[in-house]
Enzyme design. Structure first.
Site, mmCIF file in Angstrom:
data_model
loop_
_atom_site.group_PDB
_atom_site.id
_atom_site.type_symbol
_atom_site.label_atom_id
_atom_site.label_comp_id
_atom_site.label_asym_id
_atom_site.label_seq_id
_atom_site.Cartn_x
_atom_site.Cartn_y
_atom_site.Cartn_z
ATOM 1 N N SER A 17 1.228 -1.126 0.552
ATOM 2 C CA SER A 17 -0.470 -0.042 -0.127
ATOM 3 C C SER A 17 0.690 1.303 0.530
ATOM 4 O O SER A 17 0.491 2.721 -0.865
ATOM 5 C CB SER A 17 -1.050 -0.483 0.746
ATOM 6 O OG SER A 17 -0.338 0.172 2.309
ATOM 7 N N ASP A 127 1.408 -10.765 -1.871
ATOM 8 C CA ASP A 127 1.819 -9.875 -0.372
ATOM 9 C C ASP A 127 4.055 -10.671 -0.839
ATOM 10 O O ASP A 127 4.740 -11.774 -0.616
ATOM 11 C CB ASP A 127 2.259 -11.250 0.877
ATOM 12 C CG ASP A 127 2.573 -10.428 2.106
ATOM 13 O OD1 ASP A 127 3.722 -9.963 1.997
ATOM 14 O OD2 ASP A 127 2.173 -10.572 3.117
HETATM 15 P P1 4NP Z 1 2.261 -5.666 3.655
HETATM 16 O O1 4NP Z 1 4.104 -6.962 3.488
HETATM 17 O O2 4NP Z 1 1.152 -5.699 3.573
HETATM 18 O O3 4NP Z 1 2.715 -5.286 1.523
HETATM 19 O O4 4NP Z 1 3.061 -4.037 3.272
HETATM 20 C C1 4NP Z 1 3.337 -6.830 4.702
HETATM 21 C C2 4NP Z 1 4.127 -6.837 5.843
HETATM 22 C C3 4NP Z 1 4.647 -7.488 7.117
HETATM 23 C C4 4NP Z 1 4.443 -8.272 6.851
HETATM 24 C C5 4NP Z 1 3.877 -9.520 6.155
HETATM 25 C C6 4NP Z 1 3.186 -8.397 4.939
HETATM 26 N N1 4NP Z 1 4.746 -9.033 7.895
HETATM 27 O O5 4NP Z 1 4.621 -10.212 8.364
HETATM 28 O O6 4NP Z 1 4.912 -8.450 9.352
#
Ligand code: 4NP
Length: 160
Positions: A17, A127
């Site tokens: 995002s 992701d």
């Molecule tokens: P985002 O990616 O949702 O695109 O910001 C992630 C950032 C951190 C984590 C997972 C997805 N996490 O598990 O901390």
């Protein structure tokens, strides 16, 4: 004149995002529409509250001339559902979570971001957090196409 307000949402608000916020802001600036459209991003989790975007996302954005360094992560708050006209979820899990927490009657503000780029035939901005560099390139490409489609839709529906 009422400004159109756009919120981009992923899980952590440090990879996808913030990229969408930065890319969309650059497009809006290019089109001279900065005074017509307000832009922000948030996470369905608050796991990275107040952190800057992931360095891998920042590096990919810089390769395209987009600066994400001033952004800080925040979680979605209940007021976002009243405030923003377009709440764009990066993937189907984010979409589901937004719909689950949305006050009744505000669901129509929630969109699947990639629906603005139907030519890509993808539902999710994947992701990239636990993957390699290529994941961040892919995120950028999907985000760029979706952001262009979103701006075209806003221009068509609100700014003509
Ligand atoms: P985002 O990616 O949702 O695109 O910001 C992630 C950032 C951190 C984590 C997972 C997805 N996490 O598990 O901390």
């Amino acid at each position: 004149m009422q400004r159109i307000k756009v919120l981009f949402v992923c899980l952590g608000n440090i990879c996808r995002s913030p990229t969408a916020e930065g890319v969309f802001r650059a497009l809006v600036e290019e089109q001279g529409l900065s005074d017509r459209i307000e832009i922000d991003s948030a996470g369905t989790s608050g796991w990275h509250e107040n952190e800057p975007p992931d360095s891998r996302s920042q590096e990919e954005a810089v390769r395209h001339g987009v600066d994400l360094s001033g952004q800080r992560s925040r979680a979605v708050v209940p007021g976002d559902f009243q405030r923003f006209d377009y709440i764009c979820a990066m993937d189907s899990a984010n979409l589901k979570e937004l719909k689950r927490t949305c006050p009744r009657g505000q669901e129509k503000r929630i969109y699947c971001f990639t629906a603005f780029a139907p030519e890509l035939k993808v539902q999710d901005v994947p992701d990239p957090y636990y993957g390699g560099e290529r994941g961040f390139e892919r995120v950028y490409d999907i985000v760029e196409a979706s952001a262009q489609g979103l701006l075209a839709a806003i221009e068509r529906d609100h700014l003509r």
